[in-house]
Design an enzyme around this catalytic site. Structure first.
Site, PDB file in Angstrom:
ATOM      1  N   CYS A 196     -25.386  41.381 -35.014  1.00 22.15           N
ATOM      2  CA  CYS A 196     -24.284  41.328 -34.054  1.00 22.15           C
ATOM      3  C   CYS A 196     -23.941  42.764 -33.699  1.00 22.15           C
ATOM      4  O   CYS A 196     -24.782  43.652 -33.860  1.00 22.15           O
ATOM      5  CB  CYS A 196     -23.091  40.531 -34.595  1.00 22.15           C
ATOM      6  SG  CYS A 196     -22.201  41.284 -35.972  1.00 22.15           S
ATOM      7  N   ARG A 213     -19.652  38.252 -37.211  1.00 21.08           N
ATOM      8  CA  ARG A 213     -20.611  37.184 -36.915  1.00 21.08           C
ATOM      9  C   ARG A 213     -21.882  37.227 -37.758  1.00 21.08           C
ATOM     10  O   ARG A 213     -22.256  36.222 -38.375  1.00 21.08           O
ATOM     11  CB  ARG A 213     -20.975  37.197 -35.424  1.00 21.08           C
ATOM     12  CG  ARG A 213     -19.791  36.866 -34.527  1.00 21.08           C
ATOM     13  CD  ARG A 213     -20.105  37.097 -33.065  1.00 21.08           C
ATOM     14  NE  ARG A 213     -20.239  38.539 -32.801  1.00 21.08           N
ATOM     15  CZ  ARG A 213     -20.609  39.055 -31.643  1.00 21.08           C
ATOM     16  NH1 ARG A 213     -20.910  38.244 -30.632  1.00 21.08           N
ATOM     17  NH2 ARG A 213     -20.676  40.353 -31.464  1.00 21.08           N
ATOM     18  N   ASP A 255     -17.588  37.294 -29.791  1.00 24.29           N
ATOM     19  CA  ASP A 255     -17.130  38.184 -30.860  1.00 24.29           C
ATOM     20  C   ASP A 255     -15.661  37.902 -31.167  1.00 24.29           C
ATOM     21  O   ASP A 255     -14.798  38.086 -30.311  1.00 24.29           O
ATOM     22  CB  ASP A 255     -17.306  39.640 -30.424  1.00 24.29           C
ATOM     23  CG  ASP A 255     -17.102  40.627 -31.556  1.00 24.29           C
ATOM     24  OD1 ASP A 255     -16.652  40.218 -32.644  1.00 24.29           O
ATOM     25  OD2 ASP A 255     -17.385  41.822 -31.343  1.00 24.29           O
TER      26      ASP A 255
END
Length: 148
Positions: A10, A16, A115
């Site tokens: 990520c 994440r 995000d």
């Protein structure tokens, strides 16, 4: 082709990708699963909300420390799972040899994982639901390929 090493990617490597790494590592005990960030907050632990939500699922990411994606990590990975289309482009552009082994975590339903950083619990829950779905899909694929 058996898959022995999965790299989840990520941006900051604190939300994440550590959650995806934790879920996939728990489901694939014979596979090495790691994570990194394209703009990693190097050395930082996983976000407290990410840790809390993963703990609720019986997976600890408390020991996680963010690290930057690297040539070595990409070379070792059999499969690289990113969170969105832009990250896929960035990885393939930075490391052209990865073309063909970089996919979105939610490729199966053509979704990006947003995000949740600094966006609160509901944003984390939304992202984690997508991560859980994507991880489940990839675990099934990897298990099928590796058992042949």
């Amino acid at each position: 082709m058996a898959i022995h090493h999965v790299l989840t990617v990520c941006l900051g490597n604190i939300c994440r990708s550590p959650m995806a790494q934790g879920l996939m590592a728990a489901a694939l005990p014979d596979c090495e699963v790691s994570s990194a960030g394209l703009g990693a907050m190097v050395g930082h632990p996983a976000d407290p909300l990410a840790c809390e939500l993963m703990q609720e699922r019986g997976v600890s990411i408390d020991e996680h420390r963010a690290r930057q994606i690297s040539l070595d990590l990409c070379q070792r990975a059999d499969l690289i799972l990113v969170m969105d289309t832009e990250q896929r482009r960035a990885v393939e552009q930075r490391y052209p040899f990865t073309n063909g082994k970089v996919f979105r975590l939610c490729e199966h339903n053509k979704r990006d994982v947003p995000d949740p950083y600094q966006a609160g619990r509901s944003a984390f829950l939304t992202s984690l639901a997508l991560i859980e779905d994507g991880a489940t899909q990839w675990v099934h694929r990897i298990s099928r390929v590796s058992s042949q």
